[in-house]
Design a protein around this motif. Structure first.
Motif, PDB file in Angstrom:
ATOM      1  N   VAL A 183      -4.477  -5.712  11.947  1.00 29.47           N
ATOM      2  CA  VAL A 183      -3.345  -5.883  11.024  1.00 29.47           C
ATOM      3  C   VAL A 183      -3.851  -6.228   9.625  1.00 29.47           C
ATOM      4  O   VAL A 183      -3.373  -5.694   8.617  1.00 29.47           O
ATOM      5  N   LEU A 184      -4.835  -7.115   9.549  1.00 33.65           N
ATOM      6  CA  LEU A 184      -5.405  -7.487   8.250  1.00 33.65           C
ATOM      7  C   LEU A 184      -6.064  -6.280   7.579  1.00 33.65           C
ATOM      8  O   LEU A 184      -5.947  -6.094   6.362  1.00 33.65           O
ATOM      9  N   GLY A 187      -1.811   2.183   5.277  1.00 36.02           N
ATOM     10  CA  GLY A 187      -1.915   0.955   6.061  1.00 36.02           C
ATOM     11  C   GLY A 187      -1.808   1.207   7.551  1.00 36.02           C
ATOM     12  O   GLY A 187      -2.565   0.646   8.342  1.00 36.02           O
ATOM     13  N   SER A 188      -0.872   2.086   7.934  1.00 33.51           N
ATOM     14  CA  SER A 188      -0.693   2.394   9.359  1.00 33.51           C
ATOM     15  C   SER A 188      -1.901   3.106   9.940  1.00 33.51           C
ATOM     16  O   SER A 188      -2.352   2.787  11.046  1.00 33.51           O
ATOM     17  N   ALA A 216      -3.492  -0.928   2.606  1.00 25.90           N
ATOM     18  CA  ALA A 216      -2.239  -0.610   1.905  1.00 25.90           C
ATOM     19  C   ALA A 216      -2.227  -1.226   0.509  1.00 25.90           C
ATOM     20  O   ALA A 216      -1.837  -0.581  -0.467  1.00 25.90           O
ATOM     21  N   LEU A 217      -2.664  -2.480   0.401  1.00 28.98           N
ATOM     22  CA  LEU A 217      -2.708  -3.139  -0.910  1.00 28.98           C
ATOM     23  C   LEU A 217      -3.707  -2.458  -1.838  1.00 28.98           C
ATOM     24  O   LEU A 217      -3.453  -2.300  -3.038  1.00 28.98           O
ATOM     25  N   THR A 240       1.345   4.194   0.569  1.00 28.59           N
ATOM     26  CA  THR A 240       0.716   2.943   1.010  1.00 28.59           C
ATOM     27  C   THR A 240       1.068   2.557   2.450  1.00 28.59           C
ATOM     28  O   THR A 240       0.180   2.124   3.185  1.00 28.59           O
ATOM     29  N   THR A 295      -3.241  -4.013   6.285  1.00 25.68           N
ATOM     30  CA  THR A 295      -2.599  -4.616   5.109  1.00 25.68           C
ATOM     31  C   THR A 295      -3.504  -4.501   3.887  1.00 25.68           C
ATOM     32  O   THR A 295      -3.050  -4.154   2.786  1.00 25.68           O
ATOM     33  N   GLY A 353      -4.901   0.644   9.980  1.00 26.47           N
ATOM     34  CA  GLY A 353      -4.645  -0.354  11.022  1.00 26.47           C
ATOM     35  C   GLY A 353      -4.769   0.224  12.415  1.00 26.47           C
ATOM     36  O   GLY A 353      -5.322  -0.410  13.317  1.00 26.47           O
TER      37      GLY A 353
END
Length: 201
Positions: free
Chosen positions: A150-151, A42-43, A157-158, A38, A154, A46
């Motif tokens: 960033v959103l 996310g990285s 990842a979620l 995750t 995130t 993003g």
């Protein structure tokens, strides 16, 4: 953590079933995937979003310019008018007929929203246009682009964590269903008189 303790508890337990160990392994693998995959997802998402949005910021800054418009007259404003440029509904803006000179030198005239409470003929105000003088939205700024990136990271990842956990729950559910089916077969093979007096049990 429960997955690791579950594996340790079932290592040499004589009551251990194959499904007990399998469930503990599935939980441990899911935990490791959530901890490793995750953040990477996310990285990556993003970073890709940041690159794309910052490129959009650069393009919009190059293709949009702030020009000075001059009020010709105030227009009646509909209560349905909404200005996407305002950050707050309390900011006073008026609909006016105005003229302006585009960055390419051409003159334009049209109905626009002005940040003037009581506009009068000859008042000046700033508007965003493209290079040919057409009204354009305010260009995206770098900080807003970073926030969106960033959103996005995130959220990705979620979502990845949710997919892993959902897969784990589905796998455990199937194992439990298989275990119950095995129990049902065992009960059926024992016969309906199992445990009764005089049936030879």
């Amino acid at each position: 953590m429960r997955a690791i303790s579950g594996l340790w508890r079932w290592r040499h337990n004589p009551l251990r079933r194959g499904t007990d160990l399998a469930e503990a392994w599935v939980a441990l693998v899911a935990l490791l995937l959530i901890l490793v995959v995750t953040p990477v997802v996310g990285s990556v998402v993003g970073g890709v979003a940041q690159d794309a949005l910052q490129e959009a910021v650069r393009e919009q800054r190059e293709s949009r310019q702030l020009v000075t418009a001059t009020v010709i007259r105030k227009l009646d404003r509909s209560p349905l008018d909404a200005d996407p440029e305002t950050s707050s509904g309390r900011e006073v803006r008026s609909r006016v007929l105005a003229d302006w000179t585009a960055p390419d030198g051409t003159t334009h005239q049209g109905s626009v929203m002005a940040a003037l409470q009581t506009p009068h003929r000859g008042d000046h105000f700033d508007i965003w246009t493209d290079l040919h003088g057409r009204i354009a939205a305010r260009p995206l700024d770098s900080a807003t682009a970073t926030t969106h990136a960033v959103l996005a990271g995130t959220g990705a990842a979620l979502l990845a964590a949710g997919l892993i956990e959902g897969t784990r729950r589905l796998a455990v559910w199937r194992m439990v269903r298989r275990r119950y089916a095995g129990w049902d077969r065992a009960w059926d093979s024992a016969g309906p008189d199992w445990g009764r007096t005089g049936t030879g049990s």
